[in-house]
Design an enzyme around this catalytic site. Structure first.
Site, PDB file in Angstrom:
ATOM      1  N   SER A 223       1.044  -1.176   0.189  1.00 10.98           N
ATOM      2  CA  SER A 223      -0.049  -0.082   0.088  1.00 10.98           C
ATOM      3  C   SER A 223       0.841   1.167  -0.092  1.00 10.98           C
ATOM      4  O   SER A 223       1.993   1.196  -0.424  1.00 10.98           O
ATOM      5  CB  SER A 223      -1.021  -0.044   1.271  1.00 10.98           C
ATOM      6  N   ASN A 224       0.516   2.374   0.541  1.00 10.17           N
ATOM      7  CA  ASN A 224       0.973   3.601   0.449  1.00 10.17           C
ATOM      8  C   ASN A 224       0.697   4.529   1.737  1.00 10.17           C
ATOM      9  O   ASN A 224      -0.298   4.133   2.357  1.00 10.17           O
ATOM     10  CB  ASN A 224       1.081   4.464  -0.919  1.00 10.17           C
TER      11      ASN A 224
END
Ligand code: CTP
Ligand code: CA
Length: 225
Positions: A33-34
């Site tokens: 993810s981020n």
């Protein structure tokens, strides 16, 4: 001066907003993810509702409270799920604001069982996710399209290139290396780049005010397109 929540300049406007990160699963316990918190997208959704818009919020996983007064809220995890939902509602809307930080890649093979560690190093193969906004840029007829770009270098050049490549009306860019403009904070420092090349540099402002500034620009495009 009108009070917050009593403005009606977006009345009858159908606005699709994406927010948050996407999450690309590796196995049942892990994902890629981020750092997106979803705050900018949720602020946009709140501001658009307060101005009378019919707002669909399509959100990746965040820890934020769902804004009140939405027309619809759709929770998604992966980029592919976000694409499916965005495409489903696209013909309905007048405006799309893609504040989500879509993962560019996903693991090529999902393992239904937890991957066990071994003594050797591990290579994770990734494949590219579709560029949702670029697809919308190819499809759009009446829609005003707004993108976001979080950059660390060559800010303006990168953002202009994205605006053109994705056929956007506006792109909102921020330098994530600057304090008060990065991930997770309640303020942002943005530049708004228009498709005619005009660049507006806004000062550091709460994300809600940035949201209203963006909606003001969108209104110009809605009224003159
Ligand atoms: N975007 C999208 N689908 C993707 C990737 C990005 O819709 N698969 C959208 C984002 O929601 C954002 C805009 O495109 O509004 C720009 O995203 P960004 O990650 O900055 O641009 P990329 O084109 O992915 O380029 P890069 O990450 O290499 O800078
Ligand atoms: Ca990207």
């Amino acid at each position: 001066e009108q009070l917050v929540g009593t403005r009606t300049d977006l009345q009858n406007k159908k606005i699709l907003i994406t927010a948050g990160p996407t999450r690309e699963p590796i196995d049942p316990v892990r994902f890629i993810s981020n750092h997106s918190s979803g705050k900018m997208g949720y602020s946009l959704a709140e501001a658009a509702v307060e101005r009378g818009g019919e707002v669909i919020l399509i959100s990746g996983p965040t820890s934020l409270e769902r804004p009140a007064g939405l027309y619809k809220y759709v929770a998604v995890e992966t980029a592919l799920e976000m694409r499916e939902q965005v495409l489903k509602f696209f013909p309905w809307c007048d405006v799309v604001i893609k504040a989500a930080a879509v993962a560019d890649y996903r693991p090529k093979n999902y393992s239904g069982r937890k991957i066990k560690k071994k003594d050797a190093e591990m290579v994770l193969e990734l494949e590219k996710n579709p560029d949702i906004l670029k697809e919308l840029g190819e499809k759009k007829d009446r829609q005003v399209l707004v993108g976001f770009a979080a950059e660390t270098n060559d800010i303006q050049k990168n953002a202009l290139e994205k605006l053109n490549r994705k056929n956007l009306d506006l792109i909102v860019v921020n330098d994530v290396t600057v304090e008060g403009a990065g991930f997770g904070v309640d303020t942002n420092i943005v530049k708004i780049i228009h498709r005619n090349g005009t660049i507006e540099e806004l000062p550091k402002m709460p994300k809600k005010e940035v949201a209203n500034a963006i909606l003001d620009r969108i209104l110009q495009y809605l009224n003159y397109s």
